[in-house]
Design a protein around this motif. Structure first.
Motif, PDB file in Angstrom:
ATOM      1  N   ASN A  90      38.304  25.548  37.912  1.00 44.53           N
ATOM      2  CA  ASN A  90      39.120  25.859  36.613  1.00 44.53           C
ATOM      3  C   ASN A  90      39.839  24.600  36.472  1.00 44.53           C
ATOM      4  O   ASN A  90      39.913  24.060  35.367  1.00 44.53           O
ATOM      5  CB  ASN A  90      39.933  26.893  36.738  1.00 44.53           C
ATOM      6  N   LEU A 142      31.269  28.963  37.443  1.00 44.71           N
ATOM      7  CA  LEU A 142      32.176  29.884  36.630  1.00 44.71           C
ATOM      8  C   LEU A 142      31.548  30.681  35.649  1.00 44.71           C
ATOM      9  O   LEU A 142      32.124  31.548  35.235  1.00 44.71           O
ATOM     10  CB  LEU A 142      33.138  29.044  35.860  1.00 44.71           C
ATOM     11  N   CYS A 165      35.805  40.799  42.207  1.00 44.81           N
ATOM     12  CA  CYS A 165      36.541  39.943  41.054  1.00 44.81           C
ATOM     13  C   CYS A 165      35.173  39.504  40.238  1.00 44.81           C
ATOM     14  O   CYS A 165      34.157  39.119  40.644  1.00 44.81           O
ATOM     15  CB  CYS A 165      36.952  38.403  41.421  1.00 44.81           C
ATOM     16  N   SER A 166      35.359  40.004  38.782  1.00 44.82           N
ATOM     17  CA  SER A 166      34.548  39.669  37.885  1.00 44.82           C
ATOM     18  C   SER A 166      34.968  38.989  36.686  1.00 44.82           C
ATOM     19  O   SER A 166      36.229  39.127  36.509  1.00 44.82           O
ATOM     20  CB  SER A 166      33.745  41.115  37.382  1.00 44.82           C
ATOM     21  N   SER A 167      33.972  38.043  36.215  1.00 45.82           N
ATOM     22  CA  SER A 167      34.530  37.281  35.116  1.00 45.82           C
ATOM     23  C   SER A 167      33.495  37.394  33.834  1.00 45.82           C
ATOM     24  O   SER A 167      32.411  37.530  34.100  1.00 45.82           O
ATOM     25  CB  SER A 167      34.780  35.845  35.404  1.00 45.82           C
ATOM     26  N   ILE A 190      37.383  31.947  29.804  1.00 49.39           N
ATOM     27  CA  ILE A 190      36.685  32.852  31.028  1.00 49.39           C
ATOM     28  C   ILE A 190      37.958  33.893  31.360  1.00 49.39           C
ATOM     29  O   ILE A 190      39.322  33.609  31.491  1.00 49.39           O
ATOM     30  CB  ILE A 190      36.516  31.951  32.234  1.00 49.39           C
ATOM     31  N   HIS A 191      37.470  34.950  31.120  1.00 49.69           N
ATOM     32  CA  HIS A 191      38.528  36.244  31.459  1.00 49.69           C
ATOM     33  C   HIS A 191      38.154  36.949  32.656  1.00 49.69           C
ATOM     34  O   HIS A 191      36.967  37.195  32.903  1.00 49.69           O
ATOM     35  CB  HIS A 191      38.391  37.227  30.317  1.00 49.69           C
ATOM     36  N   GLN A 192      39.059  36.936  33.848  1.00 49.58           N
ATOM     37  CA  GLN A 192      38.751  37.390  34.889  1.00 49.58           C
ATOM     38  C   GLN A 192      39.511  38.834  35.295  1.00 49.58           C
ATOM     39  O   GLN A 192      40.459  38.989  34.589  1.00 49.58           O
ATOM     40  CB  GLN A 192      39.250  36.313  36.328  1.00 49.58           C
ATOM     41  N   SER A 207      35.865  45.887  39.228  1.00 54.18           N
ATOM     42  CA  SER A 207      35.911  44.802  38.400  1.00 54.18           C
ATOM     43  C   SER A 207      35.024  44.395  37.259  1.00 54.18           C
ATOM     44  O   SER A 207      35.285  44.166  36.158  1.00 54.18           O
ATOM     45  CB  SER A 207      36.050  43.442  39.272  1.00 54.18           C
ATOM     46  N   ALA A 225      34.938  44.374  33.116  1.00 55.87           N
ATOM     47  CA  ALA A 225      34.570  43.165  32.409  1.00 55.87           C
ATOM     48  C   ALA A 225      33.485  43.399  31.253  1.00 55.87           C
ATOM     49  O   ALA A 225      33.533  43.234  30.289  1.00 55.87           O
ATOM     50  CB  ALA A 225      33.831  42.138  33.433  1.00 55.87           C
ATOM     51  N   LYS A 231      29.932  37.911  39.031  1.00 57.57           N
ATOM     52  CA  LYS A 231      30.603  38.864  40.273  1.00 57.57           C
ATOM     53  C   LYS A 231      30.468  38.222  41.425  1.00 57.57           C
ATOM     54  O   LYS A 231      29.827  37.587  41.505  1.00 57.57           O
ATOM     55  CB  LYS A 231      30.013  40.318  40.227  1.00 57.57           C
ATOM     56  N   ASN A 232      31.626  38.150  42.191  1.00 57.65           N
ATOM     57  CA  ASN A 232      31.880  37.532  43.454  1.00 57.65           C
ATOM     58  C   ASN A 232      31.066  38.294  44.535  1.00 57.65           C
ATOM     59  O   ASN A 232      30.851  37.900  45.847  1.00 57.65           O
ATOM     60  CB  ASN A 232      33.497  37.263  43.725  1.00 57.65           C
TER      61      ASN A 232
END
Length: 601
Positions: free
Chosen positions: A211, A242, A469-471, A478-480, A534, A538, A556-557
């Motif tokens: 970022n 990302l 954590c998802s974006s 980018i919205h997390q 998460s 999203a 997603k992480n």
């Protein structure tokens, strides 16, 4: 006319050099005019030694300059020790020669000797030039050494604002993980060029601070700095990590508008961006237009097709690669094995693995074994997977045992899971994912006492479950989201949408899989926890903010849990939306109530 000595020298070389054509009669009596062209034409060490002998024999006030050229030629031929011998023969080596020797030693020889050369140079009274300090910084192996060079640069007014030295400082601090010092140097630079901007962005990318790297790229654009290919590769890499598709698409447009040649590195980065952002069709279109297909571009598209579950198509691309005459490398085989893995092509996977050594003469590495074990585990061949691990010539790592553990969860095999977990506790004692998997395996068998023991071990060791954590990208932003997140400015609407989703899921008899929740809580609390994962946040945001009928793409992480996977399949059907989720291992394309992974991930 050349001297007799020179004629004898030329005829002694296996590939004689043609006489020099020069209309100046004086030049035939000056050694530098004789030896310099010969140095450029040398193709072997014996030629260089013969020229060396001639330089010594015809010694003059030009000897040092000729020896300097010889040093350079020797270094180009990787003759480091011989170059050092010639260098030490010079009576008055210049700063340029010191720099040349120091650079070669900093990059491929002795870093310590490179630093000693700087000390010798200053002892002789020679002044550094614009290349000296960047070379010296390259030779520094420790952070404190580099800080010492930094102090030397600051003390010399002629270099305290020198763009080359300052850029070298940015690169040095970045390589040693000190981005704060790198940014401090960058911010204080009175003048910056594309190299200094790119160096700072590349520091961010290597430290996975994507970022911040993209934010700096925005500043670079505002400053009107010309963007080079390395900058574009770094930006595309950040976009891929990302899932920043809009920025990646802008970069592609910039490449087209400015008619930038898609070299192998840039082409692979562009393909990878589209792949990782969930646009496999666009990635394929870029690949088809690549003017020069290198192994890296082939690898990008094969690996990309594999990630998206297009196994057969990936294998077809591999055949095309072989037909083109491109030799596969170790990354190619990882892509091909992954294609077999994600599409459960077991026989083809075995065939590919065996061909690595049997056909291509390469030794399979730990990642190749990992792909094979994962494939066998996914397909239910647990005993064979375990046998591969036990008999492989390389010491198995946590990834392989983790693959077996995950397969045991899918097949509810407690016996092999405990064997795998025993190894993982030794190899990865603080990997929370392994404990969660083991707990879920026990829970599936209703062995609650074992579940409690696993949880107690985690508590005793201070092991916390990695939060999901998802974006999602919306309007170039980018919205997390974290699990249970309430920090988003539209949280109220998001949770309202989640309530709507929950009601519609309930209407189609969806039952949350509460065994996925590793918490000491009642069933209602577990259901609420699952509802607030998460990726569901999203997806709810995507349903709120995107146009009806358009795909929703989420990054997603962690690996998708079975509850979220089932829920997302149903959501795709209920809301008539294609939902594309990239988890830690692959892409899931949810559409009309089904997933591209065929429920095996």
């Amino acid at each position: 006319m050349l001297s007799a000595t020179s004629l004898n020298y030329r005829t002694s070389i296996h590939n004689p050099v043609r006489p020099l054509e020069n209309s100046d009669p004086v030049s035939h009596h000056r050694p530098e005019f004789l030896h310099l062209p010969l140095l450029k034409r040398c193709t072997s060490l014996i030629h260089l030694k013969q020229i060396h002998a001639q330089i010594i024999k015809t010694a003059s006030h030009h000897t040092d300059s000729l020896l300097a050229k010889l040093v350079n030629s020797l270094l180009d031929s990787s003759q480091m020790n011989y170059a050092r011998q010639v260098f030490e023969e010079m009576s008055e080596p210049s700063t340029f020669v010191f720099n040349t020797m120091a650079r070669a030693n900093a990059l491929g020889g002795s870093r310590k000797y490179a630093i000693e050369l700087y000390i010798q140079m200053r002892f002789r009274g020679l002044e550094p030039d614009h290349f000296t300090f960047p070379i010296l910084l390259r030779a520094c192996a420790e952070l404190n050494q580099g800080k010492g060079v930094h102090s030397l640069i600051l003390k010399d007014q002629s270099f305290s604002s020198d763009i080359y030295s300052q850029t070298a400082l940015i690169d040095f601090y970045s390589r040693h993980g000190n981005l704060e010092c790198a940014r401090l140097v960058f911010d204080k630079m009175p003048e910056r060029n594309v190299v200094s901007w790119t160096a700072m962005i590349t520091g961010y990318m290597k430290q996975k601070r994507y970022n911040e790297g993209l934010a700096l790229f925005h500043q670079m654009q505002i400053a009107g700095v010309e963007i080079n290919e390395l900058t574009l590769v770094n930006v595309l890499s950040a976009c891929a990590k990302l899932g920043a598709f809009e920025m990646g698409k802008w970069v592609h447009g910039y490449i087209d508008r400015n008619r930038i040649f898609l070299n192998p590195t840039l082409a692979a980065a562009l393909i990878d961006m589209y792949v990782k952002c969930g646009y496999i069709n666009e990635a394929s279109q870029v690949f088809e237009k690549v003017p020069e297909r290198s192994v890296s571009s082939w690898n990008s598209i094969i690996g990309g097709l594999a990630m998206h579950g297009h196994g057969e198509e990936a294998l077809d691309k591999f055949k095309d690669m072989l037909a083109s005459g491109t030799r596969p490398d170790e990354i190619t085989f990882i892509g091909v094995l992954s294609a077999c893995n994600h599409s459960l092509l077991v026989d083809k996977g075995r065939e590919c693995f065996n061909s690595i050594k049997g056909v291509y003469g390469q030794e399979p590495n730990i990642k190749h074994y990992g792909c094979l074990v994962d494939l066998l585990g996914r397909s239910g061949n647990l005993d064979e997977a375990y046998k591969v691990i036990k008999e492989m010539p390389i010491e198995p790592n946590g990834v392989l045992w983790g693959s077996l553990l995950n397969a045991c969860k899918r097949n509810a095999n407690v016996y092999l899971a405990e064997i795998a977990m025993e190894q993982l506790v030794e190899l990865e004692p603080f990997n929370d994912g392994n404990y969660v998997l083991m707990s879920n395996i026990y829970a599936a068998k209703l062995r609650w006492d074992n579940v409690a023991k696993v949880r107690n071990i985690m508590k005793d060791r201070g092991i916390l479950k990695t939060p999901g954590c998802s974006s999602i990208e919306m309007d170039n932003t980018i919205h997390q989201f974290m699990a249970g997140d309430c920090r988003h400015p539209h949280s109220k609407e998001i949770y309202s949408m989640l309530d709507d989703v929950a009601e519609r899921l309930k209407a189609v008899d969806f039952v949350p899989r509460t065994s996925q929740v590793l918490l000491d809580a009642n069933e209602e609390e577990k259901r609420r926890g699952l509802c607030h994962h998460s990726e569901k946040l999203a997806i709810a945001f995507g349903l709120l903010r995107s146009s009806p009928g358009t795909p929703i793409r989420v990054m997603k992480n962690l690996r998708a849990c079975s509850d979220c996977h089932l829920a997302t399949k149903l959501i795709s059907k209920i809301y008539s939306r294609e939902i594309i989720v990239r988890d830690r291992t692959r892409f899931h394309h949810f559409k009309d109530g089904a997933c591209s992974c065929n429920d095996s991930w």
